[in-house]
Design a protein around this motif. Structure first.
Motif, PDB file in Angstrom:
ATOM      1  N   ALA A 162       0.833  -1.134  -0.121  1.00 12.93           N
ATOM      2  CA  ALA A 162       0.111  -0.053  -0.064  1.00 12.93           C
ATOM      3  C   ALA A 162       1.039   1.019  -0.083  1.00 12.93           C
ATOM      4  CB  ALA A 162      -1.140   0.016   1.240  1.00 12.93           C
ATOM      5  N   GLU A 163       1.896   1.028   0.492  1.00 12.44           N
ATOM      6  CA  GLU A 163       2.992   2.175   0.726  1.00 12.44           C
ATOM      7  C   GLU A 163       3.210   2.962  -0.767  1.00 12.44           C
ATOM      8  OE1 GLU A 163       2.426   0.343   4.516  1.00 12.44           O
ATOM      9  OE2 GLU A 163       3.306  -0.373   2.624  1.00 12.44           O
ATOM     10  N   VAL A 164       3.895   1.700  -1.392  1.00 19.91           N
ATOM     11  CA  VAL A 164       4.357   2.030  -2.796  1.00 19.91           C
ATOM     12  C   VAL A 164       3.167   2.355  -3.686  1.00 19.91           C
ATOM     13  CG1 VAL A 164       5.257   0.861  -4.563  1.00 19.91           C
ATOM     14  CG2 VAL A 164       6.195   0.338  -2.651  1.00 19.91           C
ATOM     15  N   ALA A 165       1.847   1.911  -3.362  1.00 19.02           N
ATOM     16  CA  ALA A 165       0.760   2.627  -4.244  1.00 19.02           C
ATOM     17  C   ALA A 165       0.361   4.123  -3.867  1.00 19.02           C
ATOM     18  CB  ALA A 165      -0.499   1.502  -3.951  1.00 19.02           C
ATOM     19  N   GLN A 166       0.495   4.234  -2.533  1.00 21.09           N
ATOM     20  CA  GLN A 166       0.263   5.572  -2.224  1.00 21.09           C
ATOM     21  C   GLN A 166       1.560   6.448  -2.740  1.00 21.09           C
ATOM     22  OE1 GLN A 166      -2.496   7.111  -0.401  1.00 21.09           O
ATOM     23  NE2 GLN A 166      -1.439   8.946  -1.299  1.00 21.09           N
ATOM     24  N   ALA A 167       2.700   6.210  -2.807  1.00 17.12           N
ATOM     25  CA  ALA A 167       3.667   6.849  -3.379  1.00 17.12           C
ATOM     26  C   ALA A 167       3.490   7.185  -5.059  1.00 17.12           C
ATOM     27  CB  ALA A 167       5.123   6.350  -3.217  1.00 17.12           C
TER      28      ALA A 167
ATOM     29  N   LEU B 165       0.684   7.111  -6.529  1.00 14.30           N
ATOM     30  CA  LEU B 165      -0.610   8.022  -6.440  1.00 14.30           C
ATOM     31  C   LEU B 165      -0.192   9.456  -6.202  1.00 14.30           C
ATOM     32  CD1 LEU B 165      -3.609   8.599  -6.667  1.00 14.30           C
ATOM     33  CD2 LEU B 165      -3.801   8.051  -4.164  1.00 14.30           C
ATOM     34  N   ASP B 166       0.700   9.792  -5.231  1.00 11.33           N
ATOM     35  CA  ASP B 166       1.120  11.092  -5.203  1.00 11.33           C
ATOM     36  C   ASP B 166       1.974  11.469  -6.360  1.00 11.33           C
ATOM     37  OD1 ASP B 166       0.046  10.964  -2.445  1.00 11.33           O
ATOM     38  OD2 ASP B 166       2.001  10.344  -1.504  1.00 11.33           O
ATOM     39  N   THR B 167       2.561  10.425  -6.919  1.00  7.74           N
ATOM     40  CA  THR B 167       3.509  10.885  -8.219  1.00  7.74           C
ATOM     41  C   THR B 167       2.426  11.211  -9.325  1.00  7.74           C
ATOM     42  OG1 THR B 167       5.392   9.660  -7.479  1.00  7.74           O
ATOM     43  CG2 THR B 167       4.985  10.285  -9.859  1.00  7.74           C
TER      44      THR B 167
END
Length: 108
Positions: free
Chosen positions: A68-73, A75-77
């Motif tokens: 989820a952390e990689v997905a959130q990062a 999404l931020d990009t």
């Protein structure tokens, strides 16, 4: 066969789901394809693009990640580097709706 619970030793699948209206699928797809390297570098392990059968000007993109952390990062990009710049998202019409999902059941 209906979906069943994931085995206890299965890795969690995390999906970033993006839904949004578009003005032109061909233009949108060309923009998506230009960011293939960014998706790979951002941890996208696979993706699926869907469109409603009754609305050719709407897309649903499911991007899979290991966490989820990689997905959130990622999404931020997308928010800061892609969707904020009309030249990078030429067919986007409106604000994307996003959710980070975990797969609880899948195909057996």
């Amino acid at each position: 066969m209906p979906p069943g619970p994931l085995p206890a030793d299965a890795r969690l699948m995390i999906t970033l789901r993006i839904e949004h209206p578009i003005t032109d699928y061909t233009v949108w797809k060309q923009a998506l394809d230009r960011f293939a390297d960014m998706r790979a570098a951002g941890g996208v392990s696979s993706h699926v693009i869907r469109r409603p059968v009754d609305d050719p000007c709407f897309v649903i993109a499911d991007l899979d990640f290991d966490s989820a952390e990689v997905a959130q990062a990622f999404l931020d990009t997308l928010r800061s580097r892609v969707w904020s710049t009309p030249a990078n998202s030429p067919a986007l019409a409106g604000d994307p709706l996003t959710r980070i999902l975990v797969t609880e059941e899948g195909p057996v």
